[in-house]
Design an enzyme around this catalytic site. Structure first.
Site, mmCIF file in Angstrom:
data_model
loop_
_atom_site.group_PDB
_atom_site.id
_atom_site.type_symbol
_atom_site.label_atom_id
_atom_site.label_comp_id
_atom_site.label_asym_id
_atom_site.label_seq_id
_atom_site.Cartn_x
_atom_site.Cartn_y
_atom_site.Cartn_z
ATOM 1 N N LEU A 1 50.257 45.949 24.299
ATOM 2 C CA LEU A 1 49.788 44.576 24.102
ATOM 3 C C LEU A 1 49.248 44.318 22.699
ATOM 4 C CD1 LEU A 1 49.360 42.033 25.933
ATOM 5 C CD2 LEU A 1 46.946 42.602 25.764
ATOM 6 N N GLY B 1 36.293 47.571 36.077
ATOM 7 C CA GLY B 1 35.254 46.547 35.926
ATOM 8 C C GLY B 1 34.826 45.955 37.258
ATOM 9 N N ALA B 2 35.792 45.597 38.099
ATOM 10 C CA ALA B 2 35.455 44.950 39.369
ATOM 11 C C ALA B 2 34.723 45.922 40.289
ATOM 12 C CB ALA B 2 36.722 44.433 40.051
ATOM 13 N N GLY B 3 35.232 47.149 40.372
ATOM 14 C CA GLY B 3 34.636 48.131 41.273
ATOM 15 C C GLY B 3 33.221 48.500 40.858
ATOM 16 N N HIS C 1 53.098 38.535 29.260
ATOM 17 C CA HIS C 1 52.362 38.186 28.047
ATOM 18 C C HIS C 1 53.371 38.109 26.906
ATOM 19 C CE1 HIS C 1 49.555 38.371 24.740
ATOM 20 N NE2 HIS C 1 48.526 38.402 25.567
ATOM 21 N N GLN D 1 52.328 37.576 35.501
ATOM 22 C CA GLN D 1 52.304 37.066 34.132
ATOM 23 C C GLN D 1 53.012 37.982 33.128
ATOM 24 O OE1 GLN D 1 48.394 36.839 31.788
ATOM 25 N NE2 GLN D 1 49.000 34.717 32.049
ATOM 26 N N PHE E 1 41.205 31.091 22.287
ATOM 27 C CA PHE E 1 42.184 31.826 23.082
ATOM 28 C C PHE E 1 43.119 30.821 23.731
ATOM 29 C CE2 PHE E 1 42.898 36.067 24.877
ATOM 30 C CZ PHE E 1 42.247 36.839 23.937
ATOM 31 N N GLU F 1 41.740 42.497 39.738
ATOM 32 C CA GLU F 1 43.155 42.117 39.634
ATOM 33 C C GLU F 1 43.892 42.269 40.964
ATOM 34 O OE1 GLU F 1 45.126 43.436 36.087
ATOM 35 O OE2 GLU F 1 47.109 43.005 36.922
ATOM 36 N N SER G 1 40.435 37.136 33.250
ATOM 37 C CA SER G 1 40.409 38.251 34.185
ATOM 38 C C SER G 1 39.066 38.956 34.105
ATOM 39 C CB SER G 1 41.525 39.248 33.899
ATOM 40 O OG SER G 1 41.314 40.379 34.701
ATOM 41 N N GLU H 1 46.139 38.192 22.377
ATOM 42 C CA GLU H 1 46.224 36.791 21.975
ATOM 43 C C GLU H 1 45.200 36.470 20.881
ATOM 44 O OE1 GLU H 1 46.981 34.790 25.670
ATOM 45 O OE2 GLU H 1 45.519 33.301 25.045
ATOM 46 N N HIS I 1 52.377 41.846 32.404
ATOM 47 C CA HIS I 1 50.975 41.999 32.024
ATOM 48 C C HIS I 1 49.982 41.900 33.162
ATOM 49 C CE1 HIS I 1 47.605 42.014 29.346
ATOM 50 N NE2 HIS I 1 47.226 40.799 29.677
ATOM 51 N N ASP J 1 48.351 50.465 44.371
ATOM 52 C CA ASP J 1 47.997 51.254 45.562
ATOM 53 C C ASP J 1 47.234 50.429 46.606
ATOM 54 O OD1 ASP J 1 48.915 53.150 43.801
ATOM 55 O OD2 ASP J 1 47.155 54.461 43.939
ATOM 56 N N ARG K 1 50.076 31.411 28.282
ATOM 57 C CA ARG K 1 51.042 32.508 28.148
ATOM 58 C C ARG K 1 52.399 32.198 28.753
ATOM 59 N NH1 ARG K 1 46.631 37.222 29.400
ATOM 60 N NH2 ARG K 1 45.603 36.960 27.394
ATOM 61 N N ARG L 1 47.427 32.927 34.702
ATOM 62 C CA ARG L 1 46.045 33.182 34.294
ATOM 63 C C ARG L 1 45.861 32.874 32.813
ATOM 64 N NH1 ARG L 1 43.353 37.386 31.746
ATOM 65 N NH2 ARG L 1 45.047 38.901 31.851
HETATM 66 C C1 FAD Z 1 46.338 45.906 27.617
HETATM 67 C C2 FAD Z 1 45.550 44.914 28.402
HETATM 68 C C3 FAD Z 1 44.680 44.038 27.754
HETATM 69 C C4 FAD Z 1 43.948 43.098 28.479
HETATM 70 N N1 FAD Z 1 43.085 42.248 27.821
HETATM 71 C C5 FAD Z 1 42.327 41.371 28.530
HETATM 72 C C6 FAD Z 1 41.362 40.539 27.887
HETATM 73 O O1 FAD Z 1 41.154 40.600 26.693
HETATM 74 N N2 FAD Z 1 40.660 39.665 28.645
HETATM 75 C C7 FAD Z 1 40.838 39.581 29.992
HETATM 76 O O2 FAD Z 1 40.161 38.774 30.629
HETATM 77 N N3 FAD Z 1 41.730 40.377 30.633
HETATM 78 C C8 FAD Z 1 42.466 41.272 29.928
HETATM 79 N N4 FAD Z 1 43.367 42.084 30.596
HETATM 80 C C9 FAD Z 1 43.391 42.081 32.061
HETATM 81 C C10 FAD Z 1 42.204 42.853 32.607
HETATM 82 O O3 FAD Z 1 41.834 43.864 31.714
HETATM 83 C C11 FAD Z 1 42.520 43.505 33.949
HETATM 84 O O4 FAD Z 1 43.072 42.566 34.814
HETATM 85 C C12 FAD Z 1 41.224 44.030 34.567
HETATM 86 O O5 FAD Z 1 40.552 44.868 33.670
HETATM 87 C C13 FAD Z 1 41.455 44.744 35.884
HETATM 88 O O6 FAD Z 1 40.208 45.267 36.321
HETATM 89 P P1 FAD Z 1 40.054 45.907 37.752
HETATM 90 O O7 FAD Z 1 38.637 46.329 37.877
HETATM 91 O O8 FAD Z 1 40.624 44.984 38.750
HETATM 92 O O9 FAD Z 1 41.016 47.158 37.689
HETATM 93 P P2 FAD Z 1 40.972 48.490 36.753
HETATM 94 O O10 FAD Z 1 40.018 48.367 35.641
HETATM 95 O O11 FAD Z 1 42.340 48.857 36.435
HETATM 96 O O12 FAD Z 1 40.414 49.549 37.747
HETATM 97 C C14 FAD Z 1 41.172 49.987 38.855
HETATM 98 C C15 FAD Z 1 40.481 51.181 39.438
HETATM 99 O O13 FAD Z 1 41.080 51.497 40.680
HETATM 100 C C16 FAD Z 1 41.241 52.887 40.786
HETATM 101 N N5 FAD Z 1 42.334 53.105 41.731
HETATM 102 C C17 FAD Z 1 43.579 52.580 41.724
HETATM 103 N N6 FAD Z 1 44.278 53.022 42.782
HETATM 104 C C18 FAD Z 1 43.447 53.827 43.475
HETATM 105 C C19 FAD Z 1 43.572 54.593 44.667
HETATM 106 N N7 FAD Z 1 44.699 54.628 45.361
HETATM 107 N N8 FAD Z 1 42.513 55.315 45.077
HETATM 108 C C20 FAD Z 1 41.348 55.326 44.376
HETATM 109 N N9 FAD Z 1 41.184 54.625 43.251
HETATM 110 C C21 FAD Z 1 42.219 53.883 42.810
HETATM 111 C C22 FAD Z 1 41.481 53.365 39.373
HETATM 112 O O14 FAD Z 1 41.086 54.714 39.256
HETATM 113 C C23 FAD Z 1 40.573 52.440 38.584
HETATM 114 O O15 FAD Z 1 39.284 52.990 38.492
HETATM 115 C C24 FAD Z 1 44.099 43.019 29.880
HETATM 116 C C25 FAD Z 1 44.972 43.893 30.532
HETATM 117 C C26 FAD Z 1 45.692 44.815 29.805
HETATM 118 C C27 FAD Z 1 46.649 45.707 30.556
#
Ligand code: FAD
Length: 597
Positions: free
Chosen positions: A249, A16-18, A239, A237, A117, A401, A417, A252, A370, A218, A283, A412
């Site tokens: 998971l 999502g962030a990327g 959960h 955290q 929530f 994250e 997130s 919540e 979590h 990483d 949490r 959190r």
């Molecule tokens: C089961 C679960 C349920 C959740 N539910 C919720 C919710 O309902 N509401 C909420 O707000 N939050 C929730 N969270 C938390 C939230 O989903 C995550 O914190 C968030 O999605 C992280 O997003 P991100 O873009 O930072 O990382 P990610 O979506 O994990 O993306 C990381 C990216 O980095 C890439 N990457 C990693 N290492 C490397 C590398 N060395 N080289 C190249 N690419 C790499 C991966 O390929 C991936 O594309 C939940 C988390 C989990 C685990």
């Protein structure tokens, strides 16, 4: 040089962030995304419960209330300027997602549906407020698909299944990254004016976890090895509702829809710990309550688990006792059918993994690792800051994250997130592109892949006395037992010794597979090295922090200590040791006070 690429902005991570960062950066800058996973397999896709924003679709709500709840939820360790910024931006961010085509669940009159929530309240009454915007229990999946489609539409370049192993910094500025192409084993150098790290969390260092296999930290480990500090790593955290033993998971949202937690005596124990909002406390509070119940012998069969009951009989009974109503003022009552429609995926998980239909039987749950509150320190524009004066490292950004802005502080709140990803993903993308417009490429170091080759050589040439899998197992159980929900000086000291032992043993590991094509043994071993580095930083930071705050609960220092510890930890990894420093928390409107729910 072979395999040399040049972009204004490189985004590492397709979650999502990327994707959000890439979308905004690509408006003015030549942008590419590098991702070790195919982007839609990122962990964002696993998010279930929703994204928090004070739309006020079902009852009164305000961004200031969201801000205060987040500050309180952070146990006052979050930076209030950044939190206020995020909660104000959240509303428009959700509408932006809607306009990109995200299929949110809807209210009867067609607006975005919202549900309660943990820790999100009406600041006047202190009662739960419906703030989480959701698409059934597949919110993250929908966000990821929506953003990916937008990126494809905008013709953003993707390097899928490329794993970044190093970030290049020269003369105090970012020069690019080095990645291995998993399909061929070849190294690629990406020269870039700006690099945005968006690699997600590191929850795979704990035995019971909700996190995907890819959550090996990483990005954080790569920058730490290049001398950049990590912030607040002691705050991780747990959960409260992971499926017993599996850690998967249970959102919540199940409690938001009326699910209740019970101990072995059939008591609704959260009444004791959070008399006002009970099962919907934040949490850290619920996970700690479970630990205390376990210590009092109230866990089920002495097996450290509890029951989460979302059967209609229980939901309706307690809704009546709590006087819960629907938005139109009528009593809140549900049928099994309604529950299934609100949490279809959870129902499926329970049937598949436990053979339990949650509308008929309670679900056995225990705390599960979590979410990383700590990570790469940034300001609210996503710029990475590298010391206690918040000095910016030109060209380096982090979001999602992996970053620590810090908006989550010591704990959190659920749904925050996804907000963090969308808001800070966007702003880091905009900032990076703006920086790239006015910057030149920093020249690459003479031998840009040297450090990566050295790391790979080491893994190929160890004595072979040790096996990575065994080291991984010992790391995860050590972290879960000694650096988990509750911590003590003794346990943390023991964990430090064990981690050092595991790090020494890791140097003897030799990867057996000498192939180049999809050598997952090599990559997973390298990832274990990342977890060993981050475990050291986490444990050392936790040992030093002699207080209890949010997710960091010390049995030997049970109280929060604002006089000595209202500050962020900065930790530098220096070989096998960790150097610590601290920086102040930004406090604007809300003075710290005792936290009750
Ligand atoms: C089961 C679960 C349920 C959740 N539910 C919720 C919710 O309902 N509401 C909420 O707000 N939050 C929730 N969270 C938390 C939230 O989903 C995550 O914190 C968030 O999605 C992280 O997003 P991100 O873009 O930072 O990382 P990610 O979506 O994990 O993306 C990381 C990216 O980095 C890439 N990457 C990693 N290492 C490397 C590398 N060395 N080289 C190249 N690419 C790499 C991966 O390929 C991936 O594309 C939940 C988390 C989990 C685990």
């Amino acid at each position: 040089m072979e395999n040399l690429h040049q972009y204004d902005v490189i985004v590492v991570g397709g979650g999502g962030a990327g994707l959000m960062a890439a979308m905004y950066a690509s408006r003015t800058a030549k942008t590419a995304v590098i991702s070790k996973l195919y982007p839609v397999r990122s962990h964002t896709g696993a998010a279930q419960g929703g994204i928090g924003a004070a739309l006020g679709n079902l009852e009164e709500d305000r961004p200031e209330w969201h801000t205060f709840d987040t500050v309180k939820g952070s146990d006052y360790l979050g930076d209030q300027d950044a939190i206020e910024f995020m909660c104000n931006e959240a509303v428009q961010a959700v509408y932006d997602l809607e306009h990109m085509g995200l299929p949110f669940s809807r209210t009867a009159d067609g607006r975005i549906a919202q549900r309660p929530f943990g820790g999100h309240t009406n600041n006047v009454t202190g009662k739960p407020v419906r703030r989480s915007c959701y698409a059934a229990d597949r919110t993250g999946h929908m966000i990821l698909q929506t953003l990916y489609q937008q990126c494809i539409k905008n013709q953003i370049v993707f390097y899928d299944e490329f794993q970044v192993m190093d970030v290049l910094i020269r003369d105090g500025k970012v020069a690019g990254v080095v990645a291995v192409e998993l399909a061929t084993g070849e190294l690629h150098v990406f020269q870039a004016k700006a690099v945005i790290i968006a690699t997600g969390g590191h929850g795979r260092m704990w035995e019971i976890t909700s996190n995907a296999y890819a959550y090996t930290g990483d990005g954080a480990a790569v920058v730490a090895r290049r001398g950049i500090p990590l912030e607040d790593m002691e705050f991780f955290q747990f959960h409260p509702t992971g499926i017993y033993k599996l850690g998967i998971l249970i959102t919540e949202a199940v409690r938001g829809e009326g699910g209740i937690l019970f101990n072995a005596k059939g008591e609704r124990f959260m009444e004791k710990y959070a008399p006002r909002i009970k099962d919907l406390a934040s949490r850290d509070v619920v996970s700690r309550a479970m630990y205390l119940e376990t210590r009092a012998g109230n866990d089920v069969n002495g097996q450290r688990f509890f029951y989460l009951d979302v059967t209609p009989e229980t939901v309706n009974k307690y809704a009546e006792l709590d006087g819960r109503t629907r938005p139109d003022g009528t009593p809140y009552r549900v049928t099994a059918e309604e529950i299934r429609s609100k949490i279809p995926d959870i129902t499926d998980f329970c049937i598949t993994y436990l053979g339990i239909d949650p509308t008929k039987q309670p679900i056995p749950v225990q705390p599960t690792a979590h979410y990383a509150m700590g990570g790469i320190p940034t300001n609210k524009f996503g710029e990475v800051v590298i010391d206690s004066n918040n000095t910016v490292l030109p060209g380096l950004y982090a979001a999602g994250e992996v970053a620590c802005v810090s908006v989550h502080g010591a704990n959190r709140l659920g749904t925050n997130s996804l907000v963090d990803l969308i808001v800070f993903g966007k702003h880091s993308g905009l900032r990076a592109a703006e920086y790239a417009l006015g910057a030149d490429f920093t020249p690459l170091p003479d031998d840009p892949t040297a450090f990566v080759r050295e790391q790979i050589e080491r893994l190929r040439n160890g004595s072979g006395k040790e096996r990575a899998a065994q080291i991984g197992r010992e790391l995860r159980s050590t972290m879960f037992d000694l650096v988990g929900v509750f911590r003590t000086e003794e346990g943390l000291t023991q964990a430090m010794e064990k981690i050092q032992e595991l790090r020494a043993r890791f140097r003897e590991v030799r990867v057996a597979d000498s192939g180049k094509v999809f050598n997952m043994e090599l990559m997973q071993t390298w990832e274990l090295g990342n977890l060993l580095d981050l475990a050291l930083v986490t444990t050392r930071s936790a040992l030093e922090r002699r207080e209890s705050r949010g997710a960091h609960a010390r049995d030997d220092y049970p109280a929060r200590d604002d006089v000595n510890w209202l500050k962020h930890t900065l930790a530098w990894l220096e070989g096998d040791s960790v150097r610590l420093d601290y920086k102040p928390v930004v406090i604007t409107k809300y003075q710290p006070k005792e936290r009750t729910y």
